[in-house]
Design an enzyme around this catalytic site. Sequence first.
Site, PDB file in Angstrom:
ATOM      1  N   SER A   1       0.865  -1.186   0.000  1.00  0.00           N
ATOM      2  CA  SER A   1       0.000   0.000   0.000  1.00  0.00           C
ATOM      3  C   SER A   1       0.899   1.232   0.000  1.00  0.00           C
ATOM      4  O   SER A   1       2.033   1.173   0.504  1.00  0.00           O
ATOM      5  CB  SER A   1      -0.865   0.029   1.268  1.00  0.00           C
ATOM      6  OG  SER A   1      -1.428   1.320   1.461  1.00  0.00           O
TER       7      SER A   1
ATOM      8  N   TYR B   1      -1.079  -0.503  10.393  1.00  0.00           N
ATOM      9  CA  TYR B   1      -1.300  -0.872   8.985  1.00  0.00           C
ATOM     10  C   TYR B   1      -0.119  -0.407   8.135  1.00  0.00           C
ATOM     11  O   TYR B   1       0.443  -1.174   7.356  1.00  0.00           O
ATOM     12  CB  TYR B   1      -2.604  -0.228   8.494  1.00  0.00           C
ATOM     13  CG  TYR B   1      -2.915  -0.484   7.034  1.00  0.00           C
ATOM     14  CD1 TYR B   1      -3.467  -1.700   6.622  1.00  0.00           C
ATOM     15  CD2 TYR B   1      -2.682   0.482   6.052  1.00  0.00           C
ATOM     16  CE1 TYR B   1      -3.763  -1.951   5.289  1.00  0.00           C
ATOM     17  CE2 TYR B   1      -2.971   0.252   4.721  1.00  0.00           C
ATOM     18  CZ  TYR B   1      -3.512  -0.964   4.346  1.00  0.00           C
ATOM     19  OH  TYR B   1      -3.799  -1.206   3.013  1.00  0.00           O
TER      20      TYR B   1
ATOM     21  N   ALA C   1       2.878   0.246   9.065  1.00  0.00           N
ATOM     22  CA  ALA C   1       4.099  -0.492   9.419  1.00  0.00           C
ATOM     23  C   ALA C   1       4.109  -1.871   8.764  1.00  0.00           C
ATOM     24  O   ALA C   1       5.142  -2.329   8.275  1.00  0.00           O
ATOM     25  CB  ALA C   1       4.211  -0.619  10.935  1.00  0.00           C
TER      26      ALA C   1
HETATM   27  N1  LIG Z   1      -8.748  -0.671  -1.245  1.00  0.00           N
HETATM   28  C1  LIG Z   1      -7.694   0.129  -1.167  1.00  0.00           C
HETATM   29  O1  LIG Z   1      -7.799   1.360  -1.316  1.00  0.00           O
HETATM   30  C2  LIG Z   1      -6.336  -0.450  -0.898  1.00  0.00           C
HETATM   31  C3  LIG Z   1      -5.240   0.415  -0.960  1.00  0.00           C
HETATM   32  C4  LIG Z   1      -3.975  -0.085  -0.733  1.00  0.00           C
HETATM   33  C5  LIG Z   1      -3.807  -1.425  -0.455  1.00  0.00           C
HETATM   34  N2  LIG Z   1      -4.882  -2.239  -0.388  1.00  0.00           N
HETATM   35  C6  LIG Z   1      -4.626  -3.648  -0.062  1.00  0.00           C
HETATM   36  O2  LIG Z   1      -5.273  -4.502  -0.987  1.00  0.00           O
HETATM   37  C7  LIG Z   1      -5.606  -5.718  -0.330  1.00  0.00           C
HETATM   38  C8  LIG Z   1      -7.082  -6.015  -0.538  1.00  0.00           C
HETATM   39  O3  LIG Z   1      -7.817  -4.899  -0.089  1.00  0.00           O
HETATM   40  P1  LIG Z   1      -9.362  -4.668  -0.459  1.00  0.00           P
HETATM   41  O4  LIG Z   1      -9.572  -3.217  -0.451  1.00  0.00           O
HETATM   42  O5  LIG Z   1      -9.735  -5.492  -1.633  1.00  0.00           O
HETATM   43  O6  LIG Z   1     -10.011  -5.263   0.884  1.00  0.00           O
HETATM   44  P2  LIG Z   1     -11.441  -5.909   1.159  1.00  0.00           P
HETATM   45  O7  LIG Z   1     -11.651  -5.734   2.632  1.00  0.00           O
HETATM   46  O8  LIG Z   1     -12.474  -5.393   0.226  1.00  0.00           O
HETATM   47  O9  LIG Z   1     -11.177  -7.458   0.847  1.00  0.00           O
HETATM   48  C9  LIG Z   1     -10.272  -8.197   1.640  1.00  0.00           C
HETATM   49  C10 LIG Z   1     -10.529  -9.685   1.462  1.00  0.00           C
HETATM   50  O10 LIG Z   1      -9.635 -10.354   2.372  1.00  0.00           O
HETATM   51  C11 LIG Z   1     -10.375 -11.328   3.098  1.00  0.00           C
HETATM   52  N3  LIG Z   1      -9.765 -11.559   4.415  1.00  0.00           N
HETATM   53  C12 LIG Z   1      -9.810 -10.755   5.494  1.00  0.00           C
HETATM   54  N4  LIG Z   1      -9.190 -11.343   6.538  1.00  0.00           N
HETATM   55  C13 LIG Z   1      -8.733 -12.540   6.079  1.00  0.00           C
HETATM   56  C14 LIG Z   1      -8.029 -13.606   6.691  1.00  0.00           C
HETATM   57  N5  LIG Z   1      -7.663 -13.573   7.981  1.00  0.00           N
HETATM   58  N6  LIG Z   1      -7.731 -14.695   5.935  1.00  0.00           N
HETATM   59  C15 LIG Z   1      -8.118 -14.766   4.632  1.00  0.00           C
HETATM   60  N7  LIG Z   1      -8.800 -13.793   4.004  1.00  0.00           N
HETATM   61  C16 LIG Z   1      -9.104 -12.691   4.728  1.00  0.00           C
HETATM   62  C17 LIG Z   1     -11.760 -10.740   3.222  1.00  0.00           C
HETATM   63  O11 LIG Z   1     -12.737 -11.749   3.525  1.00  0.00           O
HETATM   64  C18 LIG Z   1     -11.949 -10.099   1.849  1.00  0.00           C
HETATM   65  O12 LIG Z   1     -12.461 -11.015   0.908  1.00  0.00           O
HETATM   66  C19 LIG Z   1      -5.210  -5.558   1.134  1.00  0.00           C
HETATM   67  O13 LIG Z   1      -3.949  -6.121   1.364  1.00  0.00           O
HETATM   68  C20 LIG Z   1      -5.155  -4.045   1.293  1.00  0.00           C
HETATM   69  O14 LIG Z   1      -4.294  -3.645   2.329  1.00  0.00           O
HETATM   70  C21 LIG Z   1      -6.142  -1.795  -0.596  1.00  0.00           C
END
Ligand SMILES: NC(=O)c1ccc[n+]([C@@H]2O[C@H](COP(=O)([O-])OP(=O)(O)OC[C@H]3O[C@@H](n4cnc5c(N)ncnc54)[C@H](O)[C@@H]3O)[C@@H](O)[C@H]2O)c1
Length: 261
Positions: free
Chosen positions: A143, A156, A158
């Site tokens: 991220s 987060y 970190a």
């Molecule tokens: N959305 C953003 O703006 C953004 C920005 C930067 C980074 N990210 C990163 O992208 C990745 C996905 O983010 P997103 O926005 O799609 O999130 P989201 O919350 O929409 O989806 C996350 C998915 O991970 C699953 N999950 C949660 N805990 C879990 C666990 N313990 N074991 C297995 N699966 C688990 C959830 O059920 C969900 O399907 C993350 O690593 C997040 O940090 C997202």
Amino acid sequence: MDSYGPTPFLKDKVAIVTGAAQGNGFAIAERLASHGCRIAAIDINADGIRAAAARLGEGSRAFVADCSSVPAIRDVVQEVRKAFDRIDILVNNAGLLRIASFPDIGEADFDLTVNLNLKGAFFFAQEVQAALPRDGRIINIASVAGVDGRTLSAPYAATKAGLITITKTLARALAPRGITVNAVAPGLIDTPFNQILDQKIGVEKQGLKPGEMLARRAAEIPLGRIGRPEEVGGVVAFLASPDAAYITGETIILAGGWVID
Ligand SMILES: NC(=O)c1ccc[n+]([C@@H]2O[C@H](COP(=O)([O-])OP(=O)(O)OC[C@H]3O[C@@H](n4cnc5c(N)ncnc54)[C@H](O)[C@@H]3O)[C@@H](O)[C@H]2O)c1
């Protein structure tokens, strides 16, 4: 002719995508599948991951696992190895952000964030690496928070900074075997996670209209909009492609100019 785009350059390869039930994880899985990859789609949400795997089509399978638990990671990697004849790509996407400001972050939230975002990704890589072939790929979803601390949550940020460092270290460790390890650092992406943030902070805490907080944040981004999960999928597919074979230890920022490193 491009060697990526709508060509099946990943035909018959197998990719593990964690957190693939929705958001970035599903979009990554969908894009890799569109290039011919079979997907081992993993998530803690059982109904969600079964529905996602069904949408990904024949050749892809759902696995239910808590990616913050090392024993669960070991078990699910064994299940994947039994179900598929090979593993070519690991995408460590599962991640979470607990919404709380600095004075309110508790130890349980800190531990949960570290266990999923950092420890889980590391042990997934450790468990899968032996199965990866010479052109294997590990792709970590970090991220921009890990680049410049841009988030409410220090734990987060970190974990994502740590994931970027793990990416560099594993890139060096696995280079002699021809395996590349890279990270993608998205900025603000339109996933269910950000819709929840808009509701919980924008609507419930700040009294804004639905969508208004996200629109205000989008206005801070030089390209003038938030990103799409499909764009994260596209960058991951590039890193998985033969064109990226000479890239390792890198972090590609995907943030519309919001963070430029
Ligand atoms: N959305 C953003 O703006 C953004 C920005 C930067 C980074 N990210 C990163 O992208 C990745 C996905 O983010 P997103 O926005 O799609 O999130 P989201 O919350 O929409 O989806 C996350 C998915 O991970 C699953 N999950 C949660 N805990 C879990 C666990 N313990 N074991 C297995 N699966 C688990 C959830 O059920 C969900 O399907 C993350 O690593 C997040 O940090 C997202």
